[in-house]
Motif scaffolding. Structure first.
Motif, PDB file in Angstrom:
ATOM      1  N   ALA A 111       0.832  -1.198   0.000  1.00  0.00           N
ATOM      2  CA  ALA A 111       0.000   0.000   0.000  1.00  0.00           C
ATOM      3  C   ALA A 111       0.871   1.254   0.000  1.00  0.00           C
ATOM      4  CB  ALA A 111      -0.932   0.007   1.205  1.00  0.00           C
ATOM      5  N   ARG A 112       0.400   2.266  -0.699  1.00  0.00           N
ATOM      6  CA  ARG A 112       0.989   3.600  -0.627  1.00  0.00           C
ATOM      7  C   ARG A 112      -0.134   4.604  -0.560  1.00  0.00           C
ATOM      8  NH1 ARG A 112       4.369   5.659  -5.377  1.00  0.00           N
ATOM      9  NH2 ARG A 112       3.665   7.646  -4.508  1.00  0.00           N
ATOM     10  N   ARG A 113       0.160   5.780  -0.035  1.00  0.00           N
ATOM     11  CA  ARG A 113      -0.931   6.696   0.297  1.00  0.00           C
ATOM     12  C   ARG A 113      -0.496   8.140   0.060  1.00  0.00           C
ATOM     13  NH1 ARG A 113      -2.046   9.289   4.919  1.00  0.00           N
ATOM     14  NH2 ARG A 113      -0.152   8.384   5.797  1.00  0.00           N
ATOM     15  N   ILE A 114      -1.381   8.912  -0.532  1.00  0.00           N
ATOM     16  CA  ILE A 114      -1.172  10.351  -0.719  1.00  0.00           C
ATOM     17  C   ILE A 114      -2.392  11.068  -0.168  1.00  0.00           C
ATOM     18  CG2 ILE A 114      -0.959  12.200  -2.431  1.00  0.00           C
ATOM     19  CD1 ILE A 114       0.516  10.230  -4.219  1.00  0.00           C
ATOM     20  N   GLY A 115      -2.173  12.066   0.698  1.00  0.00           N
ATOM     21  CA  GLY A 115      -3.277  12.810   1.289  1.00  0.00           C
ATOM     22  C   GLY A 115      -3.364  12.595   2.784  1.00  0.00           C
ATOM     23  N   ASP A 116      -4.356  13.216   3.403  1.00  0.00           N
ATOM     24  CA  ASP A 116      -4.568  13.108   4.848  1.00  0.00           C
ATOM     25  C   ASP A 116      -5.644  12.074   5.134  1.00  0.00           C
ATOM     26  OD1 ASP A 116      -2.714  15.141   5.434  1.00  0.00           O
ATOM     27  OD2 ASP A 116      -4.216  16.683   5.013  1.00  0.00           O
ATOM     28  N   HIS A 117      -5.292  11.062   5.949  1.00  0.00           N
ATOM     29  CA  HIS A 117      -6.222   9.994   6.293  1.00  0.00           C
ATOM     30  C   HIS A 117      -6.020   9.610   7.757  1.00  0.00           C
ATOM     31  CE1 HIS A 117      -5.278   9.632   1.934  1.00  0.00           C
ATOM     32  NE2 HIS A 117      -6.593   9.515   1.836  1.00  0.00           N
ATOM     33  N   ASN A 118      -6.983   8.922   8.312  1.00  0.00           N
ATOM     34  CA  ASN A 118      -6.872   8.504   9.719  1.00  0.00           C
ATOM     35  C   ASN A 118      -6.216   7.130   9.844  1.00  0.00           C
ATOM     36  OD1 ASN A 118      -8.888   6.926   8.706  1.00  0.00           O
ATOM     37  ND2 ASN A 118     -10.440   7.497  10.232  1.00  0.00           N
ATOM     38  N   PHE A 119      -5.434   6.737   8.830  1.00  0.00           N
ATOM     39  CA  PHE A 119      -4.686   5.482   8.864  1.00  0.00           C
ATOM     40  C   PHE A 119      -3.397   5.678   8.069  1.00  0.00           C
ATOM     41  CE2 PHE A 119      -7.710   5.349   5.344  1.00  0.00           C
ATOM     42  CZ  PHE A 119      -6.878   5.074   4.258  1.00  0.00           C
ATOM     43  N   THR A 120      -2.414   4.849   8.356  1.00  0.00           N
ATOM     44  CA  THR A 120      -1.154   4.889   7.628  1.00  0.00           C
ATOM     45  C   THR A 120      -1.140   3.794   6.557  1.00  0.00           C
ATOM     46  OG1 THR A 120      -0.027   3.324   9.093  1.00  0.00           O
ATOM     47  CG2 THR A 120       0.019   5.662   9.730  1.00  0.00           C
ATOM     48  N   LEU A 124      -3.027   0.030   6.659  1.00  0.00           N
ATOM     49  CA  LEU A 124      -3.829  -0.512   5.563  1.00  0.00           C
ATOM     50  C   LEU A 124      -3.324  -1.893   5.154  1.00  0.00           C
ATOM     51  CD1 LEU A 124      -6.202   0.240   3.740  1.00  0.00           C
ATOM     52  CD2 LEU A 124      -4.583   1.305   2.161  1.00  0.00           C
ATOM     53  N   GLU A 125      -2.011  -2.051   5.050  1.00  0.00           N
ATOM     54  CA  GLU A 125      -1.441  -3.348   4.688  1.00  0.00           C
ATOM     55  C   GLU A 125      -1.805  -4.414   5.717  1.00  0.00           C
ATOM     56  OE1 GLU A 125       2.534  -1.721   2.306  1.00  0.00           O
ATOM     57  OE2 GLU A 125       2.689  -2.447   4.359  1.00  0.00           O
ATOM     58  N   ASN A 126      -1.669  -4.063   6.994  1.00  0.00           N
ATOM     59  CA  ASN A 126      -1.968  -5.032   8.060  1.00  0.00           C
ATOM     60  C   ASN A 126      -3.449  -5.415   8.079  1.00  0.00           C
ATOM     61  OD1 ASN A 126       0.698  -5.024   8.858  1.00  0.00           O
ATOM     62  ND2 ASN A 126       0.400  -3.478  10.460  1.00  0.00           N
ATOM     63  N   THR A 127      -4.318  -4.407   7.936  1.00  0.00           N
ATOM     64  CA  THR A 127      -5.763  -4.662   8.013  1.00  0.00           C
ATOM     65  C   THR A 127      -6.236  -5.525   6.843  1.00  0.00           C
ATOM     66  OG1 THR A 127      -6.116  -2.561   9.157  1.00  0.00           O
ATOM     67  CG2 THR A 127      -8.033  -3.587   8.138  1.00  0.00           C
ATOM     68  N   VAL A 128      -5.881  -5.131   5.644  1.00  0.00           N
ATOM     69  CA  VAL A 128      -6.291  -5.893   4.464  1.00  0.00           C
ATOM     70  C   VAL A 128      -5.646  -7.273   4.483  1.00  0.00           C
ATOM     71  CG1 VAL A 128      -6.208  -6.006   1.939  1.00  0.00           C
ATOM     72  CG2 VAL A 128      -6.704  -3.824   3.079  1.00  0.00           C
ATOM     73  N   GLY A 129      -4.369  -7.326   4.862  1.00  0.00           N
ATOM     74  CA  GLY A 129      -3.662  -8.610   4.920  1.00  0.00           C
ATOM     75  C   GLY A 129      -4.304  -9.587   5.884  1.00  0.00           C
ATOM     76  N   ASN A 130      -4.719  -9.119   7.044  1.00  0.00           N
ATOM     77  CA  ASN A 130      -5.363  -9.990   8.028  1.00  0.00           C
ATOM     78  C   ASN A 130      -6.690 -10.548   7.512  1.00  0.00           C
ATOM     79  OD1 ASN A 130      -3.411  -9.926  10.044  1.00  0.00           O
ATOM     80  ND2 ASN A 130      -4.219  -8.006  10.929  1.00  0.00           N
ATOM     81  N   ASN A 155      -5.887  10.577  -1.888  1.00  0.00           N
ATOM     82  CA  ASN A 155      -6.927  11.420  -1.305  1.00  0.00           C
ATOM     83  C   ASN A 155      -8.237  10.648  -1.145  1.00  0.00           C
ATOM     84  OD1 ASN A 155      -5.210  13.773  -1.203  1.00  0.00           O
ATOM     85  ND2 ASN A 155      -5.374  13.821  -3.425  1.00  0.00           N
ATOM     86  N   GLU A 156      -9.324  11.043  -1.842  1.00  0.00           N
ATOM     87  CA  GLU A 156     -10.623  10.415  -1.615  1.00  0.00           C
ATOM     88  C   GLU A 156     -10.866   9.182  -2.488  1.00  0.00           C
ATOM     89  OE1 GLU A 156     -10.437  13.813  -2.312  1.00  0.00           O
ATOM     90  OE2 GLU A 156     -10.428  14.311  -0.176  1.00  0.00           O
ATOM     91  N   THR A 157      -9.919   8.856  -3.355  1.00  0.00           N
ATOM     92  CA  THR A 157     -10.101   7.720  -4.258  1.00  0.00           C
ATOM     93  C   THR A 157      -8.965   6.726  -4.080  1.00  0.00           C
ATOM     94  OG1 THR A 157     -11.148   9.192  -5.881  1.00  0.00           O
ATOM     95  CG2 THR A 157     -10.451   7.020  -6.665  1.00  0.00           C
ATOM     96  N   THR A 158      -9.299   5.446  -4.138  1.00  0.00           N
ATOM     97  CA  THR A 158      -8.300   4.384  -3.980  1.00  0.00           C
ATOM     98  C   THR A 158      -8.303   3.496  -5.225  1.00  0.00           C
ATOM     99  OG1 THR A 158      -8.457   4.369  -1.577  1.00  0.00           O
ATOM    100  CG2 THR A 158      -7.640   2.354  -2.621  1.00  0.00           C
ATOM    101  N   TYR A 159      -7.106   3.105  -5.623  1.00  0.00           N
ATOM    102  CA  TYR A 159      -6.922   2.272  -6.816  1.00  0.00           C
ATOM    103  C   TYR A 159      -6.306   0.943  -6.385  1.00  0.00           C
ATOM    104  CZ  TYR A 159      -7.467   6.939  -8.689  1.00  0.00           C
ATOM    105  OH  TYR A 159      -7.942   8.206  -8.954  1.00  0.00           O
ATOM    106  N   ILE A 160      -6.961  -0.142  -6.755  1.00  0.00           N
ATOM    107  CA  ILE A 160      -6.520  -1.477  -6.343  1.00  0.00           C
ATOM    108  C   ILE A 160      -6.175  -2.281  -7.599  1.00  0.00           C
ATOM    109  CG2 ILE A 160      -7.101  -3.560  -5.053  1.00  0.00           C
ATOM    110  CD1 ILE A 160      -9.151  -1.872  -3.511  1.00  0.00           C
ATOM    111  N   PHE A 161      -4.995  -2.902  -7.580  1.00  0.00           N
ATOM    112  CA  PHE A 161      -4.566  -3.638  -8.769  1.00  0.00           C
ATOM    113  C   PHE A 161      -3.652  -4.799  -8.379  1.00  0.00           C
ATOM    114  CE2 PHE A 161      -1.655  -0.148  -7.968  1.00  0.00           C
ATOM    115  CZ  PHE A 161      -0.390  -0.690  -8.144  1.00  0.00           C
TER     116      PHE A 161
END
Length: 387
Positions: A111-120, A124-130, A155-161
């Motif tokens: 996972a990589r992230r751009i913008g302000d969110h309440n998670f790192t 995200l990697e740990n949560t989805v991985g579990n 930001n407000e959109t996530t791309y999964i591939f």
């Protein structure tokens, strides 16, 4: 599961100043559009937020193929887009993983992230991985996974591939200007030309027709390979042919062991004159150090002396296997490897060391410069080749 967008990445373009970067991105986008049109794709949306280009289209597979021909693209991935919501990201990741993780292969989440969110990103990697591990009873392997779920939050959109395709890399076509490429259609010269294309050059392919000293198969091969290579350009490749029969005749009768050096110098001289006519900024060859007798360091210096233009040799440090691999990857090898016969004026022994004064004396005796002026004026044929 249906991909709805292609995420396109560029590399060194991002390192340029903001003004230059904007210019290069717009140039890259225009080339993407032209490549899409060549694949028959007319309905799409293209946008370029900072650091990425996004291509929205219903024709994902055709678009992936079109992107493989565009220099300046480092890589690209078909994606599923979702709102930046943890539950939605988990749900989509589980749906993507169903096809791959039901056989209990190992996996990772990147996972990589751009913008302000309440998670790192790590959260995200740990949560989805579990969730994936529990759902499919699979093993996490961060070093060598069989399968990776990639998540890019912007930001407000996530791309999964899951798949990333390698692009040509480099710079957009044509942004560095024109070069004249000595082009035989064999394995080396088209690959050298392709490497200049990915560095932002616009090549003019110069084919030397040997006349009665050549084989018509070589001419046909050069045209076919140039057409294939033209798919990697937005507007085709300019192809120029000149008739070297008289020069070959002079060299055959007078040059002896110096035949290859004098012949290649004559080609350089012709390429220089074509460069001046077309406002090109250098000469490109497929030479590699030591590959044949005429390509020793000593002889390459003698060749360079024949022109005031820079000579670019992208394959200088390549061995034949490396060049063949690129040719295969570009789809040129099958045509390039075709046998067109040996050079009929090749001497029994080729000199690996050359004396520039001796070479010039022979050239003067044969009136090489005069012959070149004449053939360029009288025999030059120009065309633009497209796939």
């Amino acid at each position: 599961m249906k991909w709805d967008l292609i995420l396109i990445r560029y590399g060194e373009i991002a390192l340029k100043s903001s003004y230059v970067r904007r210019q290069l991105i717009e140039k890259l986008k225009s080339h993407i559009i032209k490549s899409l049109k060549q694949n028959g794709i007319s309905e799409y949306k293209l946008r370029s937020p900072r650091g990425r280009i996004f291509l929205e289209t219903d024709n994902i597979q055709e678009s992936l193929e079109a992107l493989s021909y565009v220099s300046g693209i480092v890589s690209y991935s078909p994606c599923i887009t979702v709102p930046t919501d943890i539950d939605k990201i988990i749900e989509t990741s589980i749906n993507i993983g169903e096809k791959h993780l039901k056989d209990k292969v190992s996996f990772a989440v990147n996972a990589r992230r751009i913008g302000d969110h309440n998670f790192t990103s790590q959260d995200l990697e740990n949560t989805v991985g579990n969730h994936l591990r529990k759902k499919y009873n699979s093993t996490v392997d961060l070093d060598n996974p069989d399968f990776t779920v990639n998540i890019e939050v912007r930001n407000e959109t996530t791309y999964i591939f899951i798949d990333t395709y390698r692009g040509l890399g480099g710079l957009p076509y044509g942004v560095q200007g024109k070069v004249v490429s000595l082009f035989s259609g064999g394995i080396d010269s088209p690959v050298a030309t392709s490497l200049m294309i990915k560095r932002g050059c616009e090549p003019i392919a110069l084919y030397i027709d040997k006349g009665r000293y050549g084989d018509k198969r070589e001419n046909k091969r050069a045209v076919k390979v140039a057409k294939k290579l033209s798919r990697y350009t937005p507007n085709g490749i300019k192809y120029i042919q000149i008739d070297f029969e008289d020069i070959y005749n002079e060299i055959k009768n007078n040059a002896g062991k110096k035949t290859c050096i004098i012949c290649k110098r004559a080609m350089y001289k012709a390429a220089e004159k074509i460069s001046k006519k077309t406002k090109a900024k250098g000469i490109v060859t497929g030479e590699s150090i030591g590959q044949v007798a005429s390509q020793t360091l000593d002889n390459l210096m003698t060749l360079d002396e024949s022109t005031k233009l820079p000579v670019y040799r992208p394959l200088t440090g390549f061995d034949k296997t490396q060049t063949q691999q690129i040719s295969i990857r570009l789809g040129l090898y099958k045509e390039s490897k075709k046998d067109v016969g040996d050079c009929p004026i090749l001497p029994n022994k080729v000199s690996t060391i050359s004396n520039i004064n001796e070479i010039k004396k022979l050239e003067n005796q044969m009136n090489i410069n005069k012959h070149i002026e004449q053939i360029i004026e009288e025999t030059t044929k120009k065309q633009t080749l497209t796939p």
